[in-house]
Enzyme design. Sequence first.
Site, mmCIF file in Angstrom:
data_model
loop_
_atom_site.group_PDB
_atom_site.id
_atom_site.type_symbol
_atom_site.label_atom_id
_atom_site.label_comp_id
_atom_site.label_asym_id
_atom_site.label_seq_id
_atom_site.Cartn_x
_atom_site.Cartn_y
_atom_site.Cartn_z
ATOM 1 N N GLU A 272 61.150 -32.104 -31.731
ATOM 2 C CA GLU A 272 61.172 -33.558 -31.495
ATOM 3 C C GLU A 272 62.123 -33.914 -30.359
ATOM 4 O O GLU A 272 61.882 -34.880 -29.620
ATOM 5 C CB GLU A 272 61.535 -34.299 -32.781
ATOM 6 C CG GLU A 272 60.560 -34.095 -33.935
ATOM 7 C CD GLU A 272 59.096 -34.303 -33.559
ATOM 8 O OE1 GLU A 272 58.809 -35.107 -32.662
ATOM 9 O OE2 GLU A 272 58.225 -33.613 -34.154
ATOM 10 N N HIS A 275 60.244 -33.890 -27.147
ATOM 11 C CA HIS A 275 59.542 -35.162 -26.910
ATOM 12 C C HIS A 275 60.530 -36.265 -26.510
ATOM 13 O O HIS A 275 60.303 -37.027 -25.570
ATOM 14 C CB HIS A 275 58.815 -35.613 -28.187
ATOM 15 C CG HIS A 275 57.597 -34.793 -28.534
ATOM 16 N ND1 HIS A 275 56.508 -34.701 -27.700
ATOM 17 C CD2 HIS A 275 57.300 -34.049 -29.634
ATOM 18 C CE1 HIS A 275 55.583 -33.935 -28.272
ATOM 19 N NE2 HIS A 275 56.038 -33.522 -29.438
#
Lengths: 505, 505
Positions: A272, A275
């Site tokens: 994550e 991202h």
Amino acid sequence: MNRSRTAATPAPGSDGAAAFAALMAHQRSSEALGQIAGRLGWDQETVMPRGASEQRSVETAALEEVLHARRSDPRVGEWLARAEAPDAAGAANLREIARQHERAARVPAALASELARVISLAQGKWAAARAAEDTGAFLPVLSEVVALRREEAAAIARGGDLYDTLLQDYEPGTSAAAIETLFAELRPGLRALRDRALGAGKAPPVLKGRFAPEQQRALAQLIAERFGYDMARGRIDIAVHPFSSGSGDDVRITTRVDPQDPFNCIYSTVHEVGHAAYEQNVSPAYALSAIGHGASMGVHESQSRLYENQLARSRPFTAWLHAEMSRRFGDLGMDEAEFYGAVNRLQRGFIRTEADEVQYNLHVMLRFELERSLIDGSLAVGDLEEAWCVRFHEDFGHAVDRPSNGMLQDVHWSVGLFGYFPTYTLGNVYAGCLNAALRRDLPELDTALAQGDPSPATAWLGEKVQRHGALRGPAETIAHATGSAPTAAPLLSYLDDKFSGIYGL
Amino acid sequence: MNRSRTAATPAPGSDGAAAFAALMAHQRSSEALGQIAGRLGWDQETVMPRGASEQRSVETAALEEVLHARRSDPRVGEWLARAEAPDAAGAANLREIARQHERAARVPAALASELARVISLAQGKWAAARAAEDTGAFLPVLSEVVALRREEAAAIARGGDLYDTLLQDYEPGTSAAAIETLFAELRPGLRALRDRALGAGKAPPVLKGRFAPEQQRALAQLIAERFGYDMARGRIDIAVHPFSSGSGDDVRITTRVDPQDPFNCIYSTVHEVGHAAYEQNVSPAYALSAIGHGASMGVHESQSRLYENQLARSRPFTAWLHAEMSRRFGDLGMDEAEFYGAVNRLQRGFIRTEADEVQYNLHVMLRFELERSLIDGSLAVGDLEEAWCVRFHEDFGHAVDRPSNGMLQDVHWSVGLFGYFPTYTLGNVYAGCLNAALRRDLPELDTALAQGDPSPATAWLGEKVQRHGALRGPAETIAHATGSAPTAAPLLSYLDDKFSGIYGL
């Protein structure tokens, strides 16, 4: 008057400049509202009171209606017809806004709202069917979703290919044919590598023990910050499914904690962070504009997978992680080399999200083929489960044992996400290309990684990929960073090297 | 065709019914978007990353722009002209929508946006001036805010009284004259009671010790639930300033924790629970409509103050609290009667938000008089500080020692909230009326309170006040619940009884 969009800088005060300015101001507010929608999603998955879901669905629908009206606003079409971009970023903004406007304007409001209604229904039916292991309970509503998405694609495509049209929502500029070529290159190599490794008769150990949740979270945050996640412009919370949301100065991630499996928390977090760092690192000059975020789902996934796999699962980084975890949790019961194997262990399974680096893309390819056939009409929804099981057995060598391990495992189709799955593998392919290029440019990277410092690589990605946002299309973004068009070869070669080493092939 | 808004039920399918339905659908989306705006405010004060504030201000402005456009939408005016309400709730909705529409439509967009710009600037200047104890640094921007709010009020009032116009935003239906009458009735009694108590030569003790923050929060949550706060449709977080936000099924509160002063956490929480329970208890039939929330700021404050003071600071409830806290924190160093005194201790001070039940309203009256003079132009911003200090000395008997203890203490004026302050005291007056009525109806209430159970009182309020939302105007809401128009007498008599007892007067 010159109406070309990429012409020389228009004179300030000209009609073309005025239209461009009006369009950018309109888009800025739309982007700001889009950020709010993202924040609502975060809220829903992390802190929302459980009794609020029905009211929340009304709130979300109201905001979506506003966003749709802004995208399809006829003034946007008029501004687009007259706007002259002052520079390349301006031209990229016009390209993105035009794409979104065309899409929104072509879909009749009644169809959009029917689709939203059926999807919110379908997601619940999918969850219930999965829990009950009852595919039949899901098929009728899935048929409706497929039919509506085909109708929507037809409205947008105006005679063009339906699946290619759906792809543009997630990976602008690509086509099913291009993906097919790439996947055909990839599949035999992945299958062969997996078979060789699992047949080698040698398997890395499994990490065992109990790892205190608070300590896992502390370590995950340390690693997140080492990977460049700016906590002053983000935060890490716990949610059922890890995700990243937001752009610019408010990009939040979630993770999960399994006391028995610290790799779950660590690698979900690093994924994550890939991202989130992408969104945080887009040039502030593009903030709240149509190019002020990642270039596509595929390029996004390339960042998260590269952070997670090529960097955080690398031999030198896991050496640092082995030392750090031993210091924090005590003896891990294995040495550094075994630990590297444990982090990268291949295993037979059914579930995409739990799959290892080698087999993950086989899961994606299966879905790509099936959904493409659903959309072109060559596969009926009623025949989907059988087709899934046949394809699965062919690629994985064992049979699906129950629906939740088969076609009911992913939420995507229930919410109408057709054309999304291939972006996962495109991301891995792009990550392979970027990894080869950054390794070429950074010969000392392993020394830094061995000290738990991925910053040379993340700085390279920040400079070559992330700061540009959606200035270029997805494939162009990768080509700009690496110097050549993306191909599957670097990924295959990286996987071959890595797993040959681990499995002594 | 009958165009009267309160006529008999219009035939379904009639133009009046169609216009009403269109208006309600439009309002429902607006209310949903308003809920989102509230959630953003909650997010900002509790979980937002600190680096996100600039981006957040753009997001908030974009949403406010959408809300303003919806309120002032010319279609709303057309629907209002044709709509026929099917019932009393429908008529109340038309009344509320018309009030908001008229206000929004009369204020020129340029003025609204200039006001928003100056206010966001002014709040920062106020905070800096307060920190620097430099009134002069705040006065220029305050002059701008006052001038713009006067201009705005003039645009809405069209010849009517400016301050009365501003009042309508917070307390529809009231007037400065009515408030003045009420306050004139209140002030001498409050001053006399305060002087008698502080001159009595007997003061209750102060609670001393260290109270673990986690334990304070656990106790506060227990008390919140006893007061009827539904945690399945809410949550309690920590913020600098306690507040309640949201309506219906997502009503969140915040509190704060001072390890030396557990009353801060407990009574802040009960106060916010009063606001939150009101929003949670509005009839679901009014959800996401213009009457689906509290009737006014004053009625809202009546709930929070009644929960906090007449119930949670009562003799029987504090007896339960004394036992509960002794059990949780150990010996409190005082008996039950002394504890009751400690909870209700009067003291000289400067700060409204820290003031006791008796003196609180004197703080409010001071602000009401000054802001009314600012708006009618009889007091210049340059003379405000002197006027404040004179008035303060007169009412409180001691001199303001520094600006942060004087006119720089409250944020309200910097953000343009003129006409808001009196609603605090209206709330106390309403609470006095409601308390008298519920005591009359519930003779056994003290027995329940002594067991830490305020539910007879909160159920009475839910039935008589809260479930009706904004079906009636503020004063009518109170009159409906109590059987007579609100007056200051019950509040004065309650305070007199209570503090005569505590101070042995």
